[in-house]
Scaffold this motif. Structure first.
Motif, PDB file in Angstrom:
ATOM      1  N   TRP A 108       0.810  -1.222   0.000  1.00 47.54           N
ATOM      2  CA  TRP A 108       0.000   0.000   0.000  1.00 47.54           C
ATOM      3  C   TRP A 108       0.840   1.267   0.000  1.00 47.54           C
ATOM      4  O   TRP A 108       0.371   2.347  -0.395  1.00 47.54           O
ATOM      5  N   ARG A 120       0.691   3.031  -3.202  1.00 41.57           N
ATOM      6  CA  ARG A 120      -0.516   3.822  -3.432  1.00 41.57           C
ATOM      7  C   ARG A 120      -0.419   5.184  -2.731  1.00 41.57           C
ATOM      8  O   ARG A 120      -1.054   6.145  -3.148  1.00 41.57           O
ATOM      9  N   ARG A 121       0.348   5.256  -1.663  1.00 37.47           N
ATOM     10  CA  ARG A 121       0.474   6.513  -0.930  1.00 37.47           C
ATOM     11  C   ARG A 121       1.313   7.542  -1.687  1.00 37.47           C
ATOM     12  O   ARG A 121       1.215   8.739  -1.409  1.00 37.47           O
ATOM     13  N   ALA A 135      -0.914  -3.095  -6.371  1.00 38.83           N
ATOM     14  CA  ALA A 135      -0.840  -1.806  -5.692  1.00 38.83           C
ATOM     15  C   ALA A 135      -0.258  -0.719  -6.580  1.00 38.83           C
ATOM     16  O   ALA A 135      -0.396   0.466  -6.267  1.00 38.83           O
ATOM     17  N   ASP A 148      -0.159   1.646  -9.942  1.00 38.95           N
ATOM     18  CA  ASP A 148      -1.254   2.288 -10.672  1.00 38.95           C
ATOM     19  C   ASP A 148      -1.505   1.620 -12.017  1.00 38.95           C
ATOM     20  O   ASP A 148      -2.634   1.625 -12.520  1.00 38.95           O
ATOM     21  N   THR A 171      -7.256  -3.821  -3.553  1.00 43.91           N
ATOM     22  CA  THR A 171      -6.917  -3.534  -4.945  1.00 43.91           C
ATOM     23  C   THR A 171      -7.736  -4.367  -5.920  1.00 43.91           C
ATOM     24  O   THR A 171      -8.153  -3.855  -6.968  1.00 43.91           O
ATOM     25  N   LYS A 196      -4.395  11.000  -9.017  1.00 44.99           N
ATOM     26  CA  LYS A 196      -4.159   9.739  -8.305  1.00 44.99           C
ATOM     27  C   LYS A 196      -4.884   9.748  -6.963  1.00 44.99           C
ATOM     28  O   LYS A 196      -5.568   8.771  -6.609  1.00 44.99           O
ATOM     29  N   ASP A 222      -8.043   7.206  -6.068  1.00 40.37           N
ATOM     30  CA  ASP A 222      -7.797   6.235  -5.003  1.00 40.37           C
ATOM     31  C   ASP A 222      -8.672   6.480  -3.778  1.00 40.37           C
ATOM     32  O   ASP A 222      -9.017   5.541  -3.060  1.00 40.37           O
TER      33      ASP A 222
END
Length: 249
Positions: free
Chosen positions: A96, A99-100, A123, A125, A153, A214, A218
């Motif tokens: 994750w 994703r941050r 995870a 993109d 995800t 993004k 998300d």
């Protein structure tokens, strides 16, 4: 950072590679911690506009190296405990964390992309895969469920029936099938080159707009990830306890 994760910065891009080729980049606990640290290093590096994530050797990643992890059961317990300020444990944050990041992450996938390795790729993109790549939500083979952010995800990428099918059967699927159900973004004979080319394209856009897009997608796609990550842990705990009582596989 350990020897099994490499990072280099080049022309506003960050290139991260899993580097345990003799084990098909099977993920150790140290590698999971290093993935978290690597994502943090990239976040702190000014000027990075895109990340390419790949695996050295014959595969992207064959998943968690359960035999290696089992040698230190206390470490598994420690890494399984969630960080209250993040809502993730180390297993989940290793995936994750990507994703941050405010910049897009592109996974270049070849060979095996199984279990925890698949959850890491999910995870990202975007996922660009070689035609010969294989994918498997393989946790059921070990009597477990995907709990490294895979539920969060998968729910964003494919239909619930396909997610259940992949998870309950643990069957490996080829790139064509993965592309058809939306598990990956594209197929390319040279996924690393294609990922680098996509990174170049995205890097020409306003970084503030890319970061905002993004974050927007998300944060608004289906359920909140924190709630799903907590649900993953809650479902996994009785399975782990059951395996402990039985002495493992």
């Amino acid at each position: 950072m350990g020897d099994h994760i490499t990072l280099r910065f080049e022309s506003e891009r960050a290139y991260v590679a899993l580097n345990r080729p003799g084990k098909h980049n099977g993920l150790t606990l140290e590698m999971l911690r290093d993935l978290v640290a690597t994502a943090k290093e990239i976040a702190a590096h000014d000027g990075t506009r895109a990340v390419v994530l790949s695996g050295n050797g014959p595969s992207f990643s064959s998943g968690l190296d359960i035999a290696a992890a089992a040698r230190d059961p206390l470490a598994i317990v420690r890494e399984f405990l969630p960080r209250p300020w993040r809502g993730t444990n180390t297993f989940q944050e290793a995936c994750w964390a990507w994703r941050r990041l405010d910049v897009p992450v592109i996974a270049a996938v070849h060979g095996r992309c199984y279990g925890g390795g698949l959850q890491l790729a999910l995870a990202a993109d975007f996922r660009i895969a070689a035609p010969t790549a294989e994918f498997s939500v393989m946790e059921a083979v070990h009597g477990l469920i995907p709990d490294m952010s895979g539920v969060a995800t998968l729910s964003q990428l494919i239909g619930i029936d396909q997610a259940k099918l992949l998870t309950m059967t643990a069957d490996p699927v080829d790139a064509a099938y993965a592309d058809r159900i939306g598990l990956i973004t594209a197929i390319d004979d040279d996924p690393s080159a294609a990922a680098a080319a996509l990174a170049d394209r995205v890097a020409t856009r306003d970084p503030r707009a890319v970061a905002a897009a993004k974050r927007l997608f998300d944060s608004s796609w289906h359920r909140r990830p924190r709630a799903i990550l907590a649900a993953e842990r809650a479902a996994q705990i009785p399975l782990l306890l059951s395996k402990s009582r039985k002495g493992g596989d």
